[in-house]
Structures are given as structure tokens and as C-alpha cells.
Motif scaffolding. Sequence first.
Motif, PDB file in Angstrom:
ATOM      1  N   SER A 264       0.865  -1.178   0.000  1.00 31.39           N
ATOM      2  CA  SER A 264       0.000   0.000   0.000  1.00 31.39           C
ATOM      3  C   SER A 264       0.900   1.226   0.000  1.00 31.39           C
ATOM      4  CB  SER A 264      -0.901   0.020   1.234  1.00 31.39           C
ATOM      5  OG  SER A 264      -1.779  -1.085   1.209  1.00 31.39           O
ATOM      6  N   ASN A 265       0.585   2.179  -0.842  1.00 32.29           N
ATOM      7  CA  ASN A 265       1.380   3.394  -0.965  1.00 32.29           C
ATOM      8  C   ASN A 265       0.506   4.589  -0.597  1.00 32.29           C
ATOM      9  OD1 ASN A 265       3.873   4.705  -1.840  1.00 32.29           O
ATOM     10  ND2 ASN A 265       2.608   5.573  -3.458  1.00 32.29           N
ATOM     11  N   ILE A 266       0.943   5.351   0.370  1.00 32.24           N
ATOM     12  CA  ILE A 266       0.211   6.522   0.834  1.00 32.24           C
ATOM     13  C   ILE A 266       1.036   7.752   0.480  1.00 32.24           C
ATOM     14  CG2 ILE A 266      -0.886   7.633   2.815  1.00 32.24           C
ATOM     15  CD1 ILE A 266      -1.901   4.709   2.128  1.00 32.24           C
ATOM     16  N   PHE A 267       0.419   8.686  -0.195  1.00 33.17           N
ATOM     17  CA  PHE A 267       1.123   9.881  -0.640  1.00 33.17           C
ATOM     18  C   PHE A 267       1.308  10.886   0.492  1.00 33.17           C
ATOM     19  CE2 PHE A 267      -0.825   8.237  -4.535  1.00 33.17           C
ATOM     20  CZ  PHE A 267       0.310   8.117  -5.324  1.00 33.17           C
ATOM     21  N   GLU A 268       2.365  11.654   0.403  1.00 34.18           N
ATOM     22  CA  GLU A 268       2.624  12.739   1.339  1.00 34.18           C
ATOM     23  C   GLU A 268       1.460  13.723   1.289  1.00 34.18           C
ATOM     24  OE1 GLU A 268       6.026  16.163   2.126  1.00 34.18           O
ATOM     25  OE2 GLU A 268       6.078  15.004   0.281  1.00 34.18           O
ATOM     26  N   ASP A 269       1.111  14.269   2.436  1.00 35.72           N
ATOM     27  CA  ASP A 269       0.095  15.321   2.488  1.00 35.72           C
ATOM     28  C   ASP A 269       0.428  16.268   3.631  1.00 35.72           C
ATOM     29  OD1 ASP A 269      -0.748  14.065   4.853  1.00 35.72           O
ATOM     30  OD2 ASP A 269      -2.513  13.158   3.939  1.00 35.72           O
ATOM     31  N   GLU A 270      -0.509  17.146   3.971  1.00 33.69           N
ATOM     32  CA  GLU A 270      -0.243  18.137   5.016  1.00 33.69           C
ATOM     33  C   GLU A 270      -0.053  17.512   6.396  1.00 33.69           C
ATOM     34  OE1 GLU A 270      -4.472  17.296   4.606  1.00 33.69           O
ATOM     35  OE2 GLU A 270      -3.075  18.093   3.140  1.00 33.69           O
ATOM     36  N   THR A 271      -0.463  16.252   6.577  1.00 29.73           N
ATOM     37  CA  THR A 271      -0.321  15.610   7.887  1.00 29.73           C
ATOM     38  C   THR A 271       0.996  14.857   8.060  1.00 29.73           C
ATOM     39  OG1 THR A 271      -1.456  13.583   7.212  1.00 29.73           O
ATOM     40  CG2 THR A 271      -2.821  15.362   8.100  1.00 29.73           C
ATOM     41  N   GLY A 272       1.702  14.597   6.951  1.00 23.98           N
ATOM     42  CA  GLY A 272       2.964  13.892   7.099  1.00 23.98           C
ATOM     43  C   GLY A 272       3.532  13.365   5.804  1.00 23.98           C
ATOM     44  N   PRO A 273       4.676  12.691   5.921  1.00 23.67           N
ATOM     45  CA  PRO A 273       5.355  12.176   4.731  1.00 23.67           C
ATOM     46  C   PRO A 273       4.616  10.982   4.127  1.00 23.67           C
ATOM     47  CG  PRO A 273       6.468  11.395   6.701  1.00 23.67           C
ATOM     48  CD  PRO A 273       5.393  12.360   7.152  1.00 23.67           C
ATOM     49  N   GLY A 274       4.910  10.722   2.876  1.00 23.80           N
ATOM     50  CA  GLY A 274       4.372   9.537   2.232  1.00 23.80           C
ATOM     51  C   GLY A 274       5.041   8.289   2.785  1.00 23.80           C
ATOM     52  N   PHE A 275       4.372   7.162   2.603  1.00 24.36           N
ATOM     53  CA  PHE A 275       4.930   5.911   3.100  1.00 24.36           C
ATOM     54  C   PHE A 275       4.353   4.727   2.337  1.00 24.36           C
ATOM     55  CE2 PHE A 275       1.288   6.991   5.713  1.00 24.36           C
ATOM     56  CZ  PHE A 275       0.605   5.783   5.906  1.00 24.36           C
ATOM     57  N   SER A 276       5.031   3.615   2.460  1.00 17.41           N
ATOM     58  CA  SER A 276       4.583   2.348   1.896  1.00 17.41           C
ATOM     59  C   SER A 276       4.606   1.308   3.000  1.00 17.41           C
ATOM     60  CB  SER A 276       5.516   1.881   0.769  1.00 17.41           C
ATOM     61  OG  SER A 276       5.444   2.720  -0.338  1.00 17.41           O
ATOM     62  N   TYR A 277       3.656   0.379   2.948  1.00 17.58           N
ATOM     63  CA  TYR A 277       3.673  -0.721   3.906  1.00 17.58           C
ATOM     64  C   TYR A 277       3.183  -1.995   3.242  1.00 17.58           C
ATOM     65  CZ  TYR A 277      -1.376   0.030   4.718  1.00 17.58           C
ATOM     66  OH  TYR A 277      -2.740   0.169   4.576  1.00 17.58           O
TER      67      TYR A 277
ATOM     68  N   ILE B 254       6.880  -1.168   7.231  1.00 14.95           N
ATOM     69  CA  ILE B 254       6.476   0.169   6.801  1.00 14.95           C
ATOM     70  C   ILE B 254       7.750   0.997   6.625  1.00 14.95           C
ATOM     71  CG2 ILE B 254       6.120   0.946   9.194  1.00 14.95           C
ATOM     72  CD1 ILE B 254       3.854   2.773   8.117  1.00 14.95           C
ATOM     73  N   VAL B 255       7.768   1.804   5.569  1.00 16.41           N
ATOM     74  CA  VAL B 255       8.923   2.661   5.298  1.00 16.41           C
ATOM     75  C   VAL B 255       8.423   4.009   4.809  1.00 16.41           C
ATOM     76  CG1 VAL B 255       9.272   1.767   2.950  1.00 16.41           C
ATOM     77  CG2 VAL B 255      11.187   2.826   4.167  1.00 16.41           C
ATOM     78  N   PHE B 256       9.046   5.065   5.254  1.00 16.00           N
ATOM     79  CA  PHE B 256       8.618   6.425   4.942  1.00 16.00           C
ATOM     80  C   PHE B 256       9.555   7.110   3.950  1.00 16.00           C
ATOM     81  CE2 PHE B 256       6.497   5.586   8.872  1.00 16.00           C
ATOM     82  CZ  PHE B 256       5.298   6.270   8.768  1.00 16.00           C
ATOM     83  N   SER B 257       8.951   8.007   3.171  1.00 13.19           N
ATOM     84  CA  SER B 257       9.662   9.004   2.370  1.00 13.19           C
ATOM     85  C   SER B 257      10.610   8.452   1.311  1.00 13.19           C
ATOM     86  CB  SER B 257      10.423   9.973   3.287  1.00 13.19           C
ATOM     87  OG  SER B 257       9.523  10.656   4.130  1.00 13.19           O
ATOM     88  N   LEU B 258      10.342   7.264   0.834  1.00 15.15           N
ATOM     89  CA  LEU B 258      11.092   6.751  -0.308  1.00 15.15           C
ATOM     90  C   LEU B 258      10.230   6.908  -1.553  1.00 15.15           C
ATOM     91  CD1 LEU B 258      12.645   3.369   0.906  1.00 15.15           C
ATOM     92  CD2 LEU B 258      13.717   5.622   0.815  1.00 15.15           C
ATOM     93  N   LYS B 259      10.865   7.113  -2.700  1.00 13.45           N
ATOM     94  CA  LYS B 259      10.116   7.117  -3.945  1.00 13.45           C
ATOM     95  C   LYS B 259       9.382   5.789  -4.054  1.00 13.45           C
ATOM     96  CE  LYS B 259      13.094  10.213  -6.524  1.00 13.45           C
ATOM     97  NZ  LYS B 259      13.973  10.381  -7.688  1.00 13.45           N
ATOM     98  N   SER B 260       8.185   5.832  -4.609  1.00 13.88           N
ATOM     99  CA  SER B 260       7.339   4.653  -4.694  1.00 13.88           C
ATOM    100  C   SER B 260       8.057   3.463  -5.323  1.00 13.88           C
ATOM    101  CB  SER B 260       6.069   4.998  -5.489  1.00 13.88           C
ATOM    102  OG  SER B 260       5.248   3.875  -5.609  1.00 13.88           O
ATOM    103  N   GLU B 261       8.752   3.695  -6.426  1.00 13.45           N
ATOM    104  CA  GLU B 261       9.431   2.600  -7.132  1.00 13.45           C
ATOM    105  C   GLU B 261      10.545   1.998  -6.282  1.00 13.45           C
ATOM    106  OE1 GLU B 261       9.397   5.853  -8.412  1.00 13.45           O
ATOM    107  OE2 GLU B 261       7.506   5.514  -9.467  1.00 13.45           O
ATOM    108  N   ILE B 262      11.270   2.857  -5.576  1.00 17.92           N
ATOM    109  CA  ILE B 262      12.354   2.363  -4.721  1.00 17.92           C
ATOM    110  C   ILE B 262      11.776   1.540  -3.574  1.00 17.92           C
ATOM    111  CG2 ILE B 262      14.178   3.063  -3.111  1.00 17.92           C
ATOM    112  CD1 ILE B 262      14.693   5.443  -5.040  1.00 17.92           C
ATOM    113  N   ALA B 263      10.739   2.060  -2.929  1.00 19.06           N
ATOM    114  CA  ALA B 263      10.101   1.322  -1.839  1.00 19.06           C
ATOM    115  C   ALA B 263       9.628  -0.041  -2.333  1.00 19.06           C
ATOM    116  CB  ALA B 263       8.945   2.120  -1.254  1.00 19.06           C
ATOM    117  N   HIS B 264       8.995  -0.055  -3.492  1.00 13.19           N
ATOM    118  CA  HIS B 264       8.480  -1.311  -4.037  1.00 13.19           C
ATOM    119  C   HIS B 264       9.608  -2.312  -4.276  1.00 13.19           C
ATOM    120  CE1 HIS B 264       5.405  -3.754  -5.908  1.00 13.19           C
ATOM    121  NE2 HIS B 264       6.258  -4.002  -6.890  1.00 13.19           N
ATOM    122  N   ASP B 265      10.686  -1.862  -4.917  1.00 10.45           N
ATOM    123  CA  ASP B 265      11.809  -2.749  -5.210  1.00 10.45           C
ATOM    124  C   ASP B 265      12.464  -3.271  -3.934  1.00 10.45           C
ATOM    125  OD1 ASP B 265      11.330  -2.339  -7.908  1.00 10.45           O
ATOM    126  OD2 ASP B 265      13.052  -1.003  -8.194  1.00 10.45           O
ATOM    127  N   VAL B 266      12.667  -2.396  -2.967  1.00 11.97           N
ATOM    128  CA  VAL B 266      13.288  -2.805  -1.705  1.00 11.97           C
ATOM    129  C   VAL B 266      12.410  -3.834  -0.993  1.00 11.97           C
ATOM    130  CG1 VAL B 266      13.877  -1.988   0.630  1.00 11.97           C
ATOM    131  CG2 VAL B 266      14.674  -0.732  -1.381  1.00 11.97           C
TER     132      VAL B 266
END
Length: 164
Positions: free
Chosen positions: A31-44, A58-70
Motif C-alpha cells: 500500500s502506498n500513501i502519498f505525502e500530504d499536510e499531515t505527514g510524509p508519504g509511506f509504503s507498507y 512500513i517505510v517512509f519518504s522513499l520514492k514509490s518505485e524504490i520502496a516497491h523494489d526494496v
Amino acid sequence: MLTALDAPAEKLDDQEANFVAQIRNHGWFRSNIFEDETGPGFSYTTGFWAGAEAPEIIVFSLKSEIAHDVLWDVYRDLKAGESFPIGQRLSTVFSNIEAVLLPVSKDFYPAYLGWSRWFYAGDDWPCLQLIWPDSQGIFPWEEGYEERFANSQPNLTGAPWPSI
């Protein structure tokens, strides 16, 4: 352990059915959540616990593609029998920097891990936060951590950052 994989198909809406299908087909879903006014984007992840008997991540503030690959690499390693120690510096997660995995407090599950909570029908599963260092290799809990990254990775441990 019962999961949404055990739910009758007719009980799932289209979005839920797609989510479950992705886990059936690949073993996990990001799941990829985009950055908004409440905080950084993250993937889990969802499915690591069910399919690899390993904590979700869960990992924060990585580009979506990098998070996915990692996360794919971590999942493949877990399925191959590798384990990742918690609270220790790891040089095998990223190709060019260290990382640390820390337990996520269940207090943060409702705010950050909605689909995983739905999939597992509650909070009875572990999750780890994947922490990355700044451009100098310094982690958020260390002296000299770059100020520009100060809000990039919220601490989800439920305690002060550890000294590792």
C-alpha cells in the motif's frame, strides 16, 4: 490464523477482492500513501506475516518505485529463509546504505496500517519500521542527523529513538 484470504469472495467488494487477489498471486501487497499536510508519504506491506511468517514492514519518504523494489527484495529474501535482525544495522536491505528495522507500536496501527488491519481482522500481527540514514549515513537518533530529513521518518516505536 484467519485472514481475508479465507473470506468468501461474495463478501468482498471490488477493491477488497483486488487486494486479496494481489496477495494470492504475489504473496504480499504494498500500500502506498502519498505525502500530504499531515505527514510524509509511506509504503507498507500486507502478506509478509501470512505468507512468509515475517513482520510486515512500513517505510517512509522513499520514492514509490524504490520502496516497491526494496520491499520485493526483502520479501524474496524472507521466502528464501533469510532473517533480518531487529534493532541492528543491516547492510543487506539497501544496496549502498545501512538500514535498521524497529518494532512499530500497535498504537500506530490505526493511523498507518489500515489495509493490513483489515486483512488480518485486527492488530494481532507484528510490523517493523524500516529506517534509512541521511546522506552522511547518520540515523535519526544520532548526533548530526541532517535537519532537512527531520520530518521524513516519524518514530513509530512508541518510545524515544533507540541508540544503536
